[in-house]
Design a protein around this motif. Structure first.
Motif, short mmCIF file in Angstrom:
data_model
loop_
_atom_site.label_atom_id
_atom_site.label_comp_id
_atom_site.label_asym_id
_atom_site.label_seq_id
_atom_site.Cartn_x
_atom_site.Cartn_y
_atom_site.Cartn_z
N LYS A 58 37.43 29.43 52.13
CA LYS A 58 37.51 30.88 52.26
C LYS A 58 36.48 31.35 53.29
O LYS A 58 35.52 30.65 53.60
CB LYS A 58 37.25 31.56 50.91
N VAL A 89 34.84 44.01 50.17
CA VAL A 89 35.03 42.57 50.35
C VAL A 89 35.76 42.02 49.13
O VAL A 89 35.25 42.10 48.01
CB VAL A 89 33.69 41.84 50.53
N THR A 90 36.94 41.46 49.35
CA THR A 90 37.73 40.90 48.23
C THR A 90 38.17 39.47 48.49
O THR A 90 38.84 38.88 47.66
CB THR A 90 38.97 41.76 47.96
N ASP A 91 37.83 38.90 49.64
CA ASP A 91 38.21 37.52 49.96
C ASP A 91 37.04 36.85 50.66
O ASP A 91 36.73 37.16 51.81
CB ASP A 91 39.45 37.50 50.86
N ALA A 92 36.38 35.93 49.97
CA ALA A 92 35.23 35.25 50.56
C ALA A 92 34.89 34.02 49.75
O ALA A 92 35.13 33.95 48.54
CB ALA A 92 34.02 36.20 50.62
N GLY A 93 34.31 33.03 50.43
CA GLY A 93 33.73 31.88 49.76
C GLY A 93 32.24 32.03 49.57
O GLY A 93 31.63 31.34 48.77
N ASN A 129 35.99 40.92 42.71
CA ASN A 129 37.13 40.04 42.41
C ASN A 129 37.07 38.71 43.15
O ASN A 129 38.10 38.16 43.55
CB ASN A 129 38.46 40.76 42.72
N LEU A 130 35.87 38.17 43.34
CA LEU A 130 35.72 36.88 44.02
C LEU A 130 35.57 35.75 43.02
O LEU A 130 35.02 35.94 41.92
CB LEU A 130 34.51 36.90 44.94
N GLU A 131 36.03 34.57 43.41
CA GLU A 131 35.80 33.34 42.65
C GLU A 131 34.89 32.46 43.50
O GLU A 131 35.30 31.90 44.53
CB GLU A 131 37.13 32.62 42.38
N ASN A 155 33.15 39.71 39.63
CA ASN A 155 33.20 38.42 40.29
C ASN A 155 32.91 37.31 39.29
O ASN A 155 32.13 37.49 38.35
CB ASN A 155 32.15 38.36 41.41
#
Length: 584
Positions: free
Chosen positions: A255, A268-272, A286-288, A310
Motif C-alpha cells: 500500500k 487518508v483512507t488507503d495507506a501502508g 479505516n486503515l489496516e 484504524n
C-alpha cells in the motif's frame, strides 16, 4: 607527407600503448592465476588496473588504496567469497574512483562503536561504484563514512548484525536498486548526511527501520522504494536540515506510504504507513496497518487531526506523536504493538489544554505513554448492556484487571472505578472501559427481554408498564413457560397514554405457538415501534404455567418493566408478579 604520416602513427601507437597500460588485468584464483591473494594483486597493480577475482574463498582483509577495478568472476561455483575471519572490515575502499563488483563479502569483525566500526564493505573515499555484491553476516553490511558521490546499486545486503547499508556524514550518494533484509538494525540508515538519493530499493524484515533518516538529514530523495514488514522513519523529524526531504511513490506492505508535509484538510483512507509533518486537520481512518516499525507518525506540531477507526497490530509503535498537539485519537484497535501510542514532547510541562485527546481505543497487549488526555474531555451518550448512559469515557486496557484486581464497576455503566495509570508517565485514564469500546456503541438490538423467571406460577391477568431504554421495532411476544409445560400468553394489549396502540391473540397449539404476533392498531402493520423512554401500559392474560418475576420492578435487557397488579384465576391480587416475557 611521410613525416606527417609517421607522426600520426606514432601518436596513435602512443595512445594504444597508454590504453593498454591502463587496462592491465591481474587475475586472482586459488591456483593457476597471477595471484592467490586479492591484497597481493592490489599491491602489484597500478591505478586504473583491473583485478579479476575468480570463484573461491579468500580469507583476508582487503584494503584498496588505489583507483582500481575489482571484478568478481563466477567461474561456475558462485561469486568469489571474501572472508575476514571475524576481524576488521572485510573490504575497505580508501582511494577514490574504485569499482567493486560481483563479490560475496562476509564475516567481518564486530566493532560497533561511534568512532570505529567494522563492516563488510567500509568506504572512506569518494566516487566509487559498488555493484552486484552479496554482503552478509558482518557487523554492518556497507558503511560509508564521510564519503561522497558514490554509487551503490543492486547489492543484496542481509543478515548483518548491525545496519544493512549506513551512510554517515556523507553527501550526494546514489543508493539504488539494493535489497536490504533481515539485518539486526536498520535496513538503510542515512545519518547526518545530505543530498543523497535513496531510490528503488527493497527493504524487508529488518529489526530496526526499513529506511531511516537521522541526525537532521536534508535534501534526501526517498523515492520508489518497497517496504515489506518495514517502514520509513525520521528520528528527529523530517526536514530539519537546510532543505526539504522528498518522499514519494514508496510502497509499504503493498500500500502507499503516505507522507504529507505542510498540508491541511486531507482524508487518508488507503495507506501502508502514514507520516504527517507540520500538518493541520488531517483525518486518517479505516486503515489496516501491521508488521511495521511505526504505523502512524505525527511530527513537528501536526495539530487538529483525527486518527480514528484504524486497526494497528504487531508494530513497534502503533501511533507516534512527536511535538504534536490538539489531535484526537479515537475508535482505534491497537493490538500486540511494542508501544500502542507514544506521545513525546521536549517539554513535558507543555500547556495542558493543548494536549491530545486519546479515548475510546482498545489497547490489547500494548504499553503506552506520554502527556495527554487519556479520556474524553466531554461527556458522551452511549448504550451499554441495553441501557443508555452519559459519561466521560476512557479506553479499554486488556491488562486492566491484572493491574487492578480489586476494581469494581461503577453503577453498571461499563466503567471501572479505579483510574488506569500504568505506563502513562504521570497521567491517567480516569474512566477506563470494562469492555472493548465497540460494546458501548453497538446498534441496540430490537428486543425487550426480561429473561427467565421462576415459580410459583398460575394463570391470570397482568397489568403494568414497560419503558424502553432505546427504540424497538417489535413484531412478536414470547412468554417463558415453566419447564415441561405449554405455558403461554392468551392475549396482550399495549397502551400509550390510555390509547390502545397494539394487540395480539394466541392462535392455539400449532405452528409458532410459543409466540403471539402483534398488530399495530394505528396503521394495521404486524409490528409496533416502542420509543426510548416512553412509558407503555400492558395488559397480558396468561394461560397456565408461565414463568414469573416476583418483584415490583426490574431493569431488563432493553428497558424497565413494572407490575401494577396481577389477578390470578382464583381472584387473588398481587403487586409483585411480572410475567417473564420477550418482545422482539
Amino acid at each position: 607527407m611521410q613525416a606527417v604520416i609517421s607522426a600520426v602513427m606514432l601518436i596513435a601507437l602512443s595512445i594504444y600503448v597508454g590504453c593498454a597500460s591502463a587496462a592491465t588485468i591481474y587475475t586472482v584464483c586459488p591456483s593457476g592465476c597471477n595471484y592467490t591473494s586479492i591484497q597481493a594483486a592490489i599491491e602489484a597493480a597500478e591505478p586504473g588496473n583491473i583485478i579479476e577475482v575468480y570463484s573461491g574463498t579468500y580469507y583476508e582483509n582487503v584494503n584498496v588504496t588505489k583507483r582500481l577495478i575489482l571484478n568478481g568472476v563466477d567461474t561456475g561455483t558462485g561469486k568469489p567469497v571474501v572472508d575476514a575471519g571475524g576481524s576488521g572490515s572485510v573490504i575497505a575502499l580508501n582511494a577514490n574512483g574504485i569499482t567493486l563488483e560481483g563479490f560475496t563479502v562476509t564475516n567481518s569483525g564486530h566493532r560497533s562503536g561511534c568512532r570505529y566500526r567494522d563492516a563488510g564493505i567500509m568506504v572512506t573515499s569518494n566516487n566509487n561504484a559498488i555493484t552486484g555484491n552479496n554482503v552478509n553476516n558482518n557487523e554492518d553490511g556497507i558503511y560509508l563514512d564521510s564519503s561522497s558521490h558514490n554509487t551503490i546499486t543492486v547489492n543484496i545486503v542481509r543478515n548483518n548484525d548491525g545496519y544493512g547499508i549506513c551512510i554517515s556524514g556523507s553527501y550526494s550518494n546514489n543508493i539504488r536498486g539494493n535489497t536490504a533484509c533481515n539485518n539486526n538494525e536498520d535496513g538503510i540508515c542515512i545519518s547526518g548526511s545530505d543530498y543523497n538519493n535513496i531510490a528503488g530499493n527493497t527493504v524487508s524484515n529488518n529489526n530496526g527501520y526499513g529506511i531511516v533518516l537521522s541526525d537532521g538529514c536534508s535534501n534526501t530523495n526517498t523515492t520508489g522504494n518497497t517496504f515489506v514488514n518495514d517502514s520509513f522513519y525520521d528520528c528527529l523529524g523530517p526536514g530539519l536540515g537546510p532543505g526539504p526531504n522528498i518522499v514519494n511513490n514508496n510502497i509499504v506492505n503493498g500500500k502507499p506510504l503516505v507522507y504529507l508535509k505542510d498540508t491541511s484538510d486531507i482524508v487518508v483512507t488507503d495507506a501502508g504507513q502514514v507520516i504527517l509533518v507540520n500538518c493541520t486537520n488531517i483525518t486518517v481512518k479505516n486503515l489496516e496497518l501491521s508488521n511495521i516499525d511505526v504505523g502512524i507518525y505525527l511530527a513537528m506540531t501536526t495539530e487538529r487531526s483525527i486518527i480514528s477507526h484504524n486497526n494497528i497490530s504487531n508494530c513497534g509503535y502503533g501511533i507516534l506523536l512527536w511535538e504534536s498537539y490538539n489531535n484526537s485519537i479515537t475508535g482505534n484497535n491497537l493490538i500486540s504493538n511494542g508501544v500502542g501510542i507514544c506521545v513525546w514532547f521536549a517539554d513535558p510541562s507543555f500547556v495542558f489544554s493543548q494536549r491530545n485527546r486519546i479515548y475510546l481505543n482498545n489497547f490489547i497487549n500494548n504499553t503506552c505513554g506520554g502527556p495527554s488526555y487519556w479520556n474524553s474531555t466531554e461527556e458522551i451518550p452511549y448504550t451499554y448492556n441495553g441501557h443508555m448512559y452519559t459519561n466521560y469515557l476512557g479506553n479499554y486496557w486488556s491488562n486492566y484487571k491484572d493491574d487492578y484486581p480489586n476494581a469494581e464497576e461503577i453503577d453498571r455503566c461499563g466503567i471501572w472505578d479505579m483510574p488506569y495509570r500504568r505506563h502513562l508517565q504521570g497521567d491517567k485514564d480516569k474512566y477506563p472501559l470494562m469492555r472493548p469500546w465497540e460494546n458501548y456503541f453497538a446498534p441496540a438490538p430490537s428486543i425487550f427481554d426480561t429473561d427467565t423467571g421462576t415459580y410459583p406460577s398460575i394463570m391470570g391477568t397482568h397489568t403494568g408498564t414497560i419503558t424502553p431504554s432505546h427504540n424497538h421495532n417489535v413484531t412478536k411476544l414470547y412468554t417463558y413457560p415453566c419447564t415441561g409445560t405449554g405455558g403461554h400468553t392468551e392475549s396482550i394489549n399495549l397502551y400509550e397514554n390510555s390509547t390502545l396502540i397494539a394487540n395480539g391473540t394466541w392462535d392455539g397449539y400449532h405452528g409458532d405457538w410459543h409466540n403471539i404476533t402483534l398488530h399495530n392498531i394505528t396503521n394495521g402493520t404486524s409490528y409496533v415501534t416502542l420509543l426510548q423512554d416512553h412509558k407503555y401500559n400492558y395488559t397480558i392474560r396468561t394461560a397456565s404455567y408461565p414463568q414469573i418475576l416476583h418483584t415490583t420492578s426490574k431493569e431488563v435487557t432493553g428497558g424497565t418493566i413494572t407490575c401494577t397488579s396481577f389477578v390470578d384465576t382464583n381472584g387473588n391480587i398481587y403487586n409483585d408478579w411480572i410475567p417473564a416475557i420477550k418482545f422482539f
